[in-house]
Design a protein around this motif. Structure first.
Motif, PDB file in Angstrom:
ATOM      1  N   ASP A 289      -0.705   7.725   1.244  1.00  0.00           N
ATOM      2  CA  ASP A 289      -2.161   7.805   1.356  1.00  0.00           C
ATOM      3  C   ASP A 289      -2.662   8.364   2.688  1.00  0.00           C
ATOM      4  OD1 ASP A 289      -2.140   6.689  -1.108  1.00  0.00           O
ATOM      5  OD2 ASP A 289      -2.907   4.725  -0.498  1.00  0.00           O
TER       6      ASP A 289
ATOM      7  N   THR B 123      -9.807  13.369  -3.131  1.00  0.00           N
ATOM      8  CA  THR B 123     -10.096  12.338  -2.130  1.00  0.00           C
ATOM      9  C   THR B 123     -10.885  12.842  -0.917  1.00  0.00           C
ATOM     10  OG1 THR B 123      -8.046  11.281  -2.841  1.00  0.00           O
ATOM     11  CG2 THR B 123      -9.046  10.460  -0.809  1.00  0.00           C
TER      12      THR B 123
ATOM     13  N   VAL C 214     -14.423  11.022  -0.113  1.00  0.00           N
ATOM     14  CA  VAL C 214     -14.616  10.265   1.127  1.00  0.00           C
ATOM     15  C   VAL C 214     -15.843  10.789   1.888  1.00  0.00           C
ATOM     16  CG1 VAL C 214     -13.630   9.792   3.413  1.00  0.00           C
ATOM     17  CG2 VAL C 214     -12.229   9.507   1.355  1.00  0.00           C
TER      18      VAL C 214
ATOM     19  N   GLY D 200       1.052  12.046  -7.481  1.00  0.00           N
ATOM     20  CA  GLY D 200       0.013  11.042  -7.666  1.00  0.00           C
ATOM     21  C   GLY D 200       0.564   9.684  -8.078  1.00  0.00           C
TER      22      GLY D 200
ATOM     23  N   PHE E  26      -9.858   2.976   1.136  1.00  0.00           N
ATOM     24  CA  PHE E  26      -9.257   3.796   0.077  1.00  0.00           C
ATOM     25  C   PHE E  26      -7.766   3.508  -0.056  1.00  0.00           C
ATOM     26  CE2 PHE E  26     -11.815   7.177  -2.039  1.00  0.00           C
ATOM     27  CZ  PHE E  26     -13.049   6.692  -1.660  1.00  0.00           C
ATOM     28  N   THR E  27      -7.080   3.330   1.046  1.00  0.00           N
ATOM     29  CA  THR E  27      -5.646   3.019   0.909  1.00  0.00           C
ATOM     30  C   THR E  27      -5.435   1.553   0.528  1.00  0.00           C
ATOM     31  OG1 THR E  27      -3.441   3.206   1.898  1.00  0.00           O
ATOM     32  CG2 THR E  27      -5.252   2.753   3.416  1.00  0.00           C
ATOM     33  N   ASP E  28      -6.249   0.660   1.080  1.00  0.00           N
ATOM     34  CA  ASP E  28      -6.090  -0.764   0.741  1.00  0.00           C
ATOM     35  C   ASP E  28      -6.315  -1.018  -0.756  1.00  0.00           C
ATOM     36  OD1 ASP E  28      -5.583  -1.306   3.372  1.00  0.00           O
ATOM     37  OD2 ASP E  28      -7.592  -2.109   3.821  1.00  0.00           O
TER      38      ASP E  28
ATOM     39  N   ASN F 272     -10.759   1.784  -8.811  1.00  0.00           N
ATOM     40  CA  ASN F 272     -10.324   1.450  -7.454  1.00  0.00           C
ATOM     41  C   ASN F 272     -11.154   2.168  -6.395  1.00  0.00           C
ATOM     42  OD1 ASN F 272      -8.423  -0.181  -8.593  1.00  0.00           O
ATOM     43  ND2 ASN F 272      -6.666   1.105  -8.099  1.00  0.00           N
TER      44      ASN F 272
ATOM     45  N   LEU G   2      -6.650   6.276  -4.485  1.00  0.00           N
ATOM     46  CA  LEU G   2      -6.265   7.679  -4.663  1.00  0.00           C
ATOM     47  C   LEU G   2      -4.887   7.744  -5.281  1.00  0.00           C
ATOM     48  CD1 LEU G   2      -4.844   9.122  -1.393  1.00  0.00           C
ATOM     49  CD2 LEU G   2      -6.152   7.001  -1.306  1.00  0.00           C
ATOM     50  N   GLN G   3      -4.693   8.775  -6.083  1.00  0.00           N
ATOM     51  CA  GLN G   3      -3.353   9.011  -6.640  1.00  0.00           C
ATOM     52  C   GLN G   3      -2.866  10.380  -6.157  1.00  0.00           C
ATOM     53  OE1 GLN G   3      -2.866   7.810 -10.798  1.00  0.00           O
ATOM     54  NE2 GLN G   3      -4.074   5.970 -10.446  1.00  0.00           N
TER      55      GLN G   3
ATOM     56  N   LEU H  92      -5.713  11.034   3.446  1.00  0.00           N
ATOM     57  CA  LEU H  92      -6.986  10.580   4.030  1.00  0.00           C
ATOM     58  C   LEU H  92      -7.282  11.253   5.359  1.00  0.00           C
ATOM     59  CD1 LEU H  92      -6.586   6.866   3.009  1.00  0.00           C
ATOM     60  CD2 LEU H  92      -8.459   8.378   2.291  1.00  0.00           C
TER      61      LEU H  92
ATOM     62  N   GLN I  55     -11.899   5.135   4.947  1.00  0.00           N
ATOM     63  CA  GLN I  55     -10.535   5.630   4.717  1.00  0.00           C
ATOM     64  C   GLN I  55      -9.561   4.465   4.510  1.00  0.00           C
ATOM     65  OE1 GLN I  55     -10.577   7.957   8.365  1.00  0.00           O
ATOM     66  NE2 GLN I  55     -10.116   9.829   7.210  1.00  0.00           N
TER      67      GLN I  55
ATOM     68  N   SER J 137       0.851  -1.194   0.000  1.00  0.00           N
ATOM     69  CA  SER J 137       0.000   0.000   0.000  1.00  0.00           C
ATOM     70  C   SER J 137       0.883   1.239   0.000  1.00  0.00           C
ATOM     71  CB  SER J 137      -0.894   0.032   1.230  1.00  0.00           C
ATOM     72  OG  SER J 137      -1.869  -0.962   1.122  1.00  0.00           O
ATOM     73  N   ARG J 138       0.337   2.321  -0.518  1.00  0.00           N
ATOM     74  CA  ARG J 138       1.160   3.523  -0.680  1.00  0.00           C
ATOM     75  C   ARG J 138       1.405   4.242   0.640  1.00  0.00           C
ATOM     76  NH1 ARG J 138      -0.226   7.552  -5.199  1.00  0.00           N
ATOM     77  NH2 ARG J 138      -1.661   8.220  -3.568  1.00  0.00           N
TER      78      ARG J 138
ATOM     79  N   THR K 201       0.361  -2.872  -8.155  1.00  0.00           N
ATOM     80  CA  THR K 201      -0.880  -2.145  -7.874  1.00  0.00           C
ATOM     81  C   THR K 201      -0.804  -0.726  -8.426  1.00  0.00           C
ATOM     82  OG1 THR K 201      -1.262  -3.438  -5.888  1.00  0.00           O
ATOM     83  CG2 THR K 201      -2.395  -1.329  -6.024  1.00  0.00           C
TER      84      THR K 201
ATOM     85  N   LEU L 157      -7.864   5.144  11.075  1.00  0.00           N
ATOM     86  CA  LEU L 157      -8.692   5.432   9.910  1.00  0.00           C
ATOM     87  C   LEU L 157     -10.039   4.719  10.032  1.00  0.00           C
ATOM     88  CD1 LEU L 157      -6.082   5.012   6.995  1.00  0.00           C
ATOM     89  CD2 LEU L 157      -6.693   7.105   8.235  1.00  0.00           C
TER      90      LEU L 157
ATOM     91  N   HIS M 144      -5.949   1.202  -3.222  1.00  0.00           N
ATOM     92  CA  HIS M 144      -5.237   2.178  -4.063  1.00  0.00           C
ATOM     93  C   HIS M 144      -6.242   3.074  -4.798  1.00  0.00           C
ATOM     94  CE1 HIS M 144      -2.385   4.215  -6.477  1.00  0.00           C
ATOM     95  NE2 HIS M 144      -2.324   3.392  -7.499  1.00  0.00           N
TER      96      HIS M 144
END
Lengths: 796, 159
Positions: free
Chosen positions: A19, B107, B111, A507, B95-97, B146, B101-102, A23, B92, A15-16, A673, B88, B99
């Motif tokens: 993020d 976002t 959300v 991004g 969204f990370t699990d 996603n 968002l870039q 969030l 939330q 995972s990034r 991913t 989170l 992917h």
């Protein structure tokens, strides 16, 4: 010693790291940075496309809270040097000289405007609202000159010259490939197809509007710029040149940026004037564009119109392709615009072994905002047209479009493959990748089903589009700016690692993917790696993020720096364990002698030791930090195919995308991913070009596509960006053919979706309604256009 | 130019504020400029992109479409108020699990829109997610797939 692996290394879909901040609401863009004493700039922009003008700013100067108003005369008469014209990235193509200097963009119009939105001055005030209000107090008198809005208008006999020194509005022209051989092949062809294309300008439209802050310190003469750019170091270099200010007294930082897509590279006129104004007023100044201002002046992409042709033999071999292109540059040649002509020509033969090709490009200035890079650049029109031609010529010859493609692919044993357009493809295994897509669709059954459904009055279509792109742009010397990748790596005495990357994350997930490269090479956990980017203050050098170059080039530079570090650490481990370096192994963060693995030394122990400088080999300097300027042998050439199934309702012209399969091969993937995210995101933009997006100008040159619109409302004017409801679910299938020349076999891949989707979608719609004997479609293909094609006058 | 200002009371992420604003001031401006809510992003200023979406009394609204004076007495929540001491929420996390968002500019708005949507429709189909949950928001990076996955994943967790 071999590179090392860890759970979070190359190939891992972690995972990034970026993020969580987003969030939690913690992102900070240019407009989010608190500034206590900033003045706000609003630009005075032309409302006309082609006119001489005079500005009266008397009333605006009197508005309470206005600090300064600059007309063109005010800028020229200031003690601060007037900004120099922009420079170009490179000549249009080999053997074609640089266009006339008078076509290089200026930061503001002096007495004549050349496009709607051109800057003719600025208002500086205590707040943005005061500055906006003061704009209303500016009076501009225009004396209109007949505008030329399209390449045809610009090259008509009686067209007004946009720039006096270029009376025919032709900025450059030239060809690539072997013209005579191509003509000869066409004469010998059994089947040929010719297809016209209009310019279809599309807007990159990052969701964050452009913005910039300039801060000037009079005592140190230091100019600090915070801006929306993908290339902070190159941006600094250009500002230094244009403002005649020492490069080492300018810094550029890019906070969290809301997209780029190619449009956010070098400074724009507004950016230059923000810097200029900070110097002139010796203050902090800020500009934040509105959406409409952003759309008005941020570069569009494409602008390619003309004729494309293909020649096929009786047996189904593609003999040649030919293109005669009119390239709409806008009113000035933007920095990267000329070089895109060559970029498109290089890959005009796509994935096929075509013995002859010739592309002639005429760069034409028009009274419009400029064209420059947008994700996919000139590969999008070149390959969209090629792929449409391949499908059409196959049908003309009574052959299956998939079969003709398979017959003509470059074979794996032909690499490195020299294309007729002048590129050298590094590696590929096209048919294997293509077959995976066909299997996923169950292609032959689908063709049978298509026939059956037609008998029932239902019309499905299958569209195919193969793609490649000029990725990992290098090597140096190819164009007139540096194109290496920069990556510095510092190992802290604690064993933690900081990567200093010369690219720009907005991004793409570099904090994660470049961290994975270091994690992989050094055998440290990803959590121990921090990636620093987007700042000339913190990162020594960089070329930035564009041309799908970060994975291969910055990733390559980071890998090379890590390998230098591993090697130096190996010498320390050898010294420590009393053996020679050649018998030291490095695996998963641990050094050990081959014959006595029990004498292991950890990477962090070595890091501490080198940092302290005690107990290291005598000739060795302390410190564990390396830099790499990685100049690759070649670009990288990823590939794949998009296959789309649509169903069209001939009564209404409406269509549904039933299936979308994207195959890809970008060599070794750092984070699968993230790769998939880039592919789907690119497809959305490509689908936008195929079905929804087009920048429009009125006949008088007024830009009509500035506000975003919701196409379901059917409003006039505006710009439609695809929404969730417009996108199909996408199936992605990958193969891995490593690049033979990058440090870990990665190729770039960020632009495949925008290159492949338009051709695949257009082919699918045309395939669906083929029984209606339609003329070729013109994207963006609206249901109305489909209905018109089916029901055009003169048809039964 | 003197314009009469009006006093407005709003609660933002649990904290009450009294502000004096011109009638033309937008809620998005007040939240960003006076209360430091820079998690609200201004993408279009014309109610298309949804990057400025917040919840007002539990309903998601585009804060660029409201004048601040219309928000008198409202209880506003932004994305910054969702997580519980850094943990989170399911949305939330999804969204990370996934992917989803870039660049992340859209976002915070998405959300908040999804957070409200899932209150009303706890088991949406993918079509409903595309056509309803994400109807008011643009994303230029992800191609949405996603995001649809993330909403599905979050909805499953809510069951």
């Amino acid at each position: 010693m071999t590179p090392n692996h860890s759970d979070s290394g190359i190939g891992s879909s972690v995972s990034r790291k970026e993020d969580r901040k987003v969030l939690l609401g913690g992102s900070k863009g240019v407009d989010d940075i608190p500034l206590s004493d900033a003045l706000h700039i609003q630009f005075i922009r032309s409302e006309k496309a082609h006119a001489t003008f005079t500005v009266d700013a008397t009333d605006a100067r009197d508005v309470s809270g206005v600090v300064a108003v600059y007309t063109p005369d005010d800028i020229k008469q200031s003690e601060t040097t007037t900004p120099n014209p922009f420079t170009l990235f490179s000549a249009p193509m080999e053997g074609v000289p640089y266009p006339d200097d008078s076509l290089r963009q200026r930061s503001f119009a002096e007495d004549k405007v050349h496009y709607h939105g051109e800057i003719i001055g600025m208002v500086v005030a205590e707040t943005q609202r005061i500055a906006r209000d003061a704009l209303d107090e500016i009076t501009i008198e225009y004396d209109i000159i007949g505008p030329v809005v399209t390449p045809q208008e610009a090259t008509a006999d009686d067209a007004a010259a946009i720039h006096e020194s270029v009376p025919d509005n032709v900025a450059f022209e030239g060809g690539q490939g072997d013209r005579d051989l191509t003509d000869e092949q066409f004469e010998n062809a059994a089947y040929t197809v010719e297809l016209e294309k209009d310019a279809q300008r599309v807007s990159p439209t990052p969701l964050e509007p452009r913005a910039a802050i300039g801060q000037y310190d009079e005592a140190t003469e230091h100019l600090d710029i915070i801006a929306t750019t993908q290339i902070p170091h190159a941006y600094r270099r250009l500002l230094a040149q244009m403002l005649e200010h020492p490069e080492n007294k300018i810094d550029v930082t890019v906070p969290d940026m809301g997209g780029g897509f190619g449009a956010r590279q070098h400074p724009y006129p507004a950016d230059v004037l923000v810097g200029w104004c900070a110097v002139d007023l010796e203050r902090t100044v800020k500009w934040r564009s509105t959406r409409t201002e952003n759309q008005l002046v941020e570069n569009d992409g494409r602008g390619y119109e003309g004729t494309w042709e293909i020649a096929l033999s009786e047996q189904g071999d593609i003999l040649a392709v030919r293109a005669d292109i009119r390239y709409d540059l806008g009113a000035w040649i933007a920095r990267g615009a000329a070089s895109l002509a060559e970029a498109g020509n290089l890959l005009m033969t796509g994935l096929y072994d075509i013995p002859a090709a010739y592309s002639h490009v005429t760069g034409i200035v028009t009274n419009t905002a400029r064209i420059d890079a947008y994700r996919g650049v000139s590969a999008t029109p070149m390959l969209m047209m090629l792929e449409r031609l391949v499908s059409k010529v196959a049908k003309k010859a009574g052959m299956d479009p998939a079969a003709v493609r398979k017959r003509n692919f470059v074979d794996p044993d032909q690499f490195p493959y020299q294309t007729a357009g002048g590129a050298k493809y590094d590696s590929g295994d096209y048919e294997r990748n293509f077959d995976i897509g066909l299997d996923e669709l169950d292609y032959s059954s689908l063709r049978e089903r298509q026939e059956q459904l037609r008998e029932e009055g239902r019309y499905i279509g299958i569209g195919i589009s193969c793609w490649t792109e000029v990725a990992g742009l290098g090597p140096c010397g190819h164009i007139d700016v540096a194109t290496w990748g920069y990556g510095g790596v510092q190992v802290h005495p604690t064993g933690e690692v900081t990567v200093y990357a010369g690219s720009s994350n907005h991004g793409q997930g570099h904090e994660t993917s470049l961290g994975q490269v270091a994690s992989h090479e050094l055998g440290v956990p990803l959590d121990s790696v921090t990636v620093v980017e987007n700042s000339t203050k913190e990162v020594t050098e960089g070329v930035g993020t564009y041309a799908s170059r970060t994975a291969a080039l910055t990733g390559g530079a980071v890998a090379k720096s890590c390998r230098k570090i591993v090697q130096k650490g190996g010498k320390v481990a050898a010294h420590e364990t009393g053996v020679t370096p050649d018998v030291i192994e490095f695996d998963d963060g641990t050094y050990y002698p081959i014959d006595s693995p029990e004498d292991a030394v950890t990477f962090s122990e070595v890091a501490r030791q080198v940092h302290m400088g005690a107990d290291i080999p005598e000739e060795m300097e302390p410190g564990l930090e390396e830099q790499t300027y990685y100049d690759p042998e070649n670009c990288t050439w990823p590939f794949g195919t998009h296959m789309v199934v649509v169903e069209v309702d001939p009564d209404t012209g409406e269509y549904d995308i039933d299936q979308y399969v994207a195959t890809e091969d970008c060599g070794v993937q750092i984070n699968p991913t993230i790769v998939e995210g880039q592919i789907v995101g690119g497809i959305a933009q490509g689908l936008g070009q195929a079905l929804y997006e087009e920048v429009e100008y009125a006949d008088d040159g007024t830009h009509l596509s500035a506000p975003l619109r919701d196409e379901t409302l059917g409003s006039n004017g505006g710009y439609t960006v695809p929404k969730a409801e417009h996108m199909p679910d996408i199936t992605i299938k990958s193969t891995t053919t490593p690049s033979p020349h990058t440090p870990h076999g990665a190729k770039g891949m960020g632009e495949s979706g925008t290159v492949a989707a338009p051709g695949a979608i257009v082919n699918a719609i045309e395939d669906a309604i083929e029984p209606f004997d339609i003329d070729p479609m013109t994207p963006p293909i609206t249901p109305e256009k489909v209905w018109m094609a089916i029901n055009r006058e003169g048809k039964e | 130019m003197t314009v009469e200002k009006e006093e407005v009371t709003v609660t933002v992420n649990g904290e009450s504020h009294v502000v004096s604003v011109e009638p033309r001031e937008l809620l998005s401006q007040t939240l960003r400029e006076r209360m430091g809510c820079t998690e609200i992003n201004i993408g279009c200023e014309s109610a298309i992109c949804g990057a400025c979406t917040v919840q007002s009394d539990g309903k998601s609204v585009k804060s660029c479409t409201r004048f601040t004076v219309q928000a008198d007495g409202a209880d506003i929540r932004t994305v910054s108020d969702l997580a519980d001491e850094g943990t989170l929420t399911d949305i939330q996390q999804a969204f990370t699990d996934e992917h989803a968002l870039q660049c992340g500019y859209c976002t915070p708005g998405i959300v908040m829109a999804v957070d409200e949507y899932l209150d009303h429709n706890t088991d949406p189909s993918r079509e409903e997610i595309r056509n309803e949950a994400l109807q008011g928001n643009l994303c230029r990076c992800t191609g949405y797939e996603n995001i649809v996955d993330a909403v599905e994943t979050a909805a499953e967790k809510l069951d």
